[in-house]
Write a protein that holds these residues in place. Structure first.
Motif, PDB file in Angstrom:
ATOM      1  N   GLU A  17      80.158 -68.872   1.371  1.00 17.65           N
ATOM      2  CA  GLU A  17      79.054 -69.575   0.560  1.00 17.65           C
ATOM      3  C   GLU A  17      79.566 -70.131  -0.780  1.00 17.65           C
ATOM      4  O   GLU A  17      79.024 -71.280  -1.201  1.00 17.65           O
ATOM      5  CB  GLU A  17      78.224 -68.172   0.156  1.00 17.65           C
ATOM      6  CG  GLU A  17      77.213 -67.925   1.163  1.00 17.65           C
ATOM      7  CD  GLU A  17      76.244 -66.595   0.547  1.00 17.65           C
ATOM      8  OE1 GLU A  17      75.867 -66.575  -0.584  1.00 17.65           O
ATOM      9  OE2 GLU A  17      75.793 -65.824   1.551  1.00 17.65           O
ATOM     10  N   ALA A  18      80.656 -69.733  -1.321  1.00 17.09           N
ATOM     11  CA  ALA A  18      81.128 -70.450  -2.500  1.00 17.09           C
ATOM     12  C   ALA A  18      82.308 -71.314  -2.186  1.00 17.09           C
ATOM     13  O   ALA A  18      82.617 -72.053  -3.174  1.00 17.09           O
ATOM     14  CB  ALA A  18      81.829 -68.945  -3.323  1.00 17.09           C
ATOM     15  N   GLY A  22      88.015 -65.363  -3.167  1.00 21.69           N
ATOM     16  CA  GLY A  22      87.377 -64.389  -4.338  1.00 21.69           C
ATOM     17  C   GLY A  22      88.286 -63.244  -4.097  1.00 21.69           C
ATOM     18  O   GLY A  22      89.077 -63.039  -3.359  1.00 21.69           O
ATOM     19  N   PHE A  23      88.577 -62.308  -5.134  1.00 25.46           N
ATOM     20  CA  PHE A  23      89.118 -61.114  -5.226  1.00 25.46           C
ATOM     21  C   PHE A  23      88.267 -59.938  -5.625  1.00 25.46           C
ATOM     22  O   PHE A  23      87.136 -59.898  -6.234  1.00 25.46           O
ATOM     23  CB  PHE A  23      90.449 -61.173  -6.075  1.00 25.46           C
ATOM     24  CG  PHE A  23      89.994 -61.286  -7.628  1.00 25.46           C
ATOM     25  CD1 PHE A  23      90.010 -60.195  -8.368  1.00 25.46           C
ATOM     26  CD2 PHE A  23      89.994 -62.428  -8.220  1.00 25.46           C
ATOM     27  CE1 PHE A  23      89.523 -59.885  -9.705  1.00 25.46           C
ATOM     28  CE2 PHE A  23      89.521 -62.419  -9.568  1.00 25.46           C
ATOM     29  CZ  PHE A  23      89.395 -61.132 -10.216  1.00 25.46           C
ATOM     30  N   PRO A  39      85.043 -68.761  -7.543  1.00 24.17           N
ATOM     31  CA  PRO A  39      85.808 -69.007  -6.275  1.00 24.17           C
ATOM     32  C   PRO A  39      86.942 -69.589  -6.839  1.00 24.17           C
ATOM     33  O   PRO A  39      87.224 -70.382  -7.844  1.00 24.17           O
ATOM     34  CB  PRO A  39      85.102 -69.859  -5.233  1.00 24.17           C
ATOM     35  CG  PRO A  39      84.175 -70.714  -6.390  1.00 24.17           C
ATOM     36  CD  PRO A  39      83.813 -69.649  -7.326  1.00 24.17           C
ATOM     37  N   TYR A  40      88.013 -69.606  -6.005  1.00 21.05           N
ATOM     38  CA  TYR A  40      89.495 -70.092  -6.340  1.00 21.05           C
ATOM     39  C   TYR A  40      89.951 -70.953  -5.165  1.00 21.05           C
ATOM     40  O   TYR A  40      89.412 -70.503  -4.002  1.00 21.05           O
ATOM     41  CB  TYR A  40      90.681 -68.982  -6.501  1.00 21.05           C
ATOM     42  CG  TYR A  40      90.359 -68.273  -7.692  1.00 21.05           C
ATOM     43  CD1 TYR A  40      90.636 -68.719  -8.951  1.00 21.05           C
ATOM     44  CD2 TYR A  40      89.553 -67.053  -7.691  1.00 21.05           C
ATOM     45  CE1 TYR A  40      90.561 -68.025 -10.015  1.00 21.05           C
ATOM     46  CE2 TYR A  40      89.335 -66.469  -8.806  1.00 21.05           C
ATOM     47  CZ  TYR A  40      90.065 -66.912 -10.268  1.00 21.05           C
ATOM     48  OH  TYR A  40      89.762 -65.940 -11.187  1.00 21.05           O
ATOM     49  N   PHE A  41      90.324 -72.197  -5.194  1.00 18.19           N
ATOM     50  CA  PHE A  41      90.708 -73.079  -4.261  1.00 18.19           C
ATOM     51  C   PHE A  41      91.741 -72.638  -3.449  1.00 18.19           C
ATOM     52  O   PHE A  41      91.649 -72.569  -2.270  1.00 18.19           O
ATOM     53  CB  PHE A  41      91.179 -74.406  -4.716  1.00 18.19           C
ATOM     54  CG  PHE A  41      91.323 -75.408  -3.806  1.00 18.19           C
ATOM     55  CD1 PHE A  41      90.032 -75.957  -2.885  1.00 18.19           C
ATOM     56  CD2 PHE A  41      92.467 -75.990  -3.222  1.00 18.19           C
ATOM     57  CE1 PHE A  41      90.063 -77.061  -1.922  1.00 18.19           C
ATOM     58  CE2 PHE A  41      92.647 -76.969  -2.387  1.00 18.19           C
ATOM     59  CZ  PHE A  41      91.464 -77.186  -1.655  1.00 18.19           C
ATOM     60  N   TYR A  42      92.715 -71.690  -3.975  1.00 13.92           N
ATOM     61  CA  TYR A  42      93.941 -71.330  -3.329  1.00 13.92           C
ATOM     62  C   TYR A  42      93.963 -69.915  -3.332  1.00 13.92           C
ATOM     63  O   TYR A  42      93.471 -69.170  -4.237  1.00 13.92           O
ATOM     64  CB  TYR A  42      95.409 -71.806  -3.638  1.00 13.92           C
ATOM     65  CG  TYR A  42      95.304 -73.312  -3.792  1.00 13.92           C
ATOM     66  CD1 TYR A  42      95.859 -73.906  -2.467  1.00 13.92           C
ATOM     67  CD2 TYR A  42      95.267 -74.210  -4.693  1.00 13.92           C
ATOM     68  CE1 TYR A  42      96.027 -75.239  -2.319  1.00 13.92           C
ATOM     69  CE2 TYR A  42      95.422 -75.691  -4.792  1.00 13.92           C
ATOM     70  CZ  TYR A  42      95.949 -76.259  -3.512  1.00 13.92           C
ATOM     71  OH  TYR A  42      96.000 -77.500  -3.267  1.00 13.92           O
ATOM     72  N   ALA A  50      93.777 -61.733  -9.559  1.00 12.58           N
ATOM     73  CA  ALA A  50      93.258 -60.221  -9.441  1.00 12.58           C
ATOM     74  C   ALA A  50      94.351 -59.536 -10.352  1.00 12.58           C
ATOM     75  O   ALA A  50      94.158 -58.535 -10.802  1.00 12.58           O
ATOM     76  CB  ALA A  50      93.364 -60.003  -8.061  1.00 12.58           C
ATOM     77  N   ARG A  51      95.576 -59.872 -10.239  1.00 17.04           N
ATOM     78  CA  ARG A  51      96.768 -59.157 -10.992  1.00 17.04           C
ATOM     79  C   ARG A  51      96.320 -59.060 -12.524  1.00 17.04           C
ATOM     80  O   ARG A  51      96.547 -58.111 -13.169  1.00 17.04           O
ATOM     81  CB  ARG A  51      98.041 -60.050 -10.851  1.00 17.04           C
ATOM     82  CG  ARG A  51      98.638 -59.610  -9.641  1.00 17.04           C
ATOM     83  CD  ARG A  51      99.983 -60.464  -9.234  1.00 17.04           C
ATOM     84  NE  ARG A  51     100.412 -60.390  -7.784  1.00 17.04           N
ATOM     85  CZ  ARG A  51     100.856 -61.265  -7.086  1.00 17.04           C
ATOM     86  NH1 ARG A  51     101.201 -62.469  -7.731  1.00 17.04           N
ATOM     87  NH2 ARG A  51     101.291 -61.098  -5.958  1.00 17.04           N
TER      88      ARG A  51
END
Length: 61
Positions: A17-18, A22-23, A39-42, A50-51
């Motif tokens: 959807e995004a 995601g994390f 959302p993140y492309f990579y 997330a870290r």
């Protein structure tokens, strides 16, 4: 992708959807304590975020 970092389980996954990765961050009991909003492309960028989210939480053993 899953990784244990500072006692937290980090998970990244594609979100259809995004249209991006995601994390989520789970504590040692399996409860979700953080989640991505955007959302993140990579996938590596999602894992880096997330870290950073786990770094903002108290370290777990």
């Amino acid at each position: 992708m899953k990784e244990i970092y500072n006692g937290y389980e980090l998970s990244t996954a594609w979100d259809d959807e995004a249209l991006g990765f995601g994390f989520s961050v789970h504590d040692k009991n399996g409860a979700e304590v953080s989640r991505s909003v955007d959302p993140y492309f990579y996938e590596e960028n999602a894992l880096t975020a997330a870290r950073a989210a786990a770094d903002a939480l108290p370290a777990q053993e």
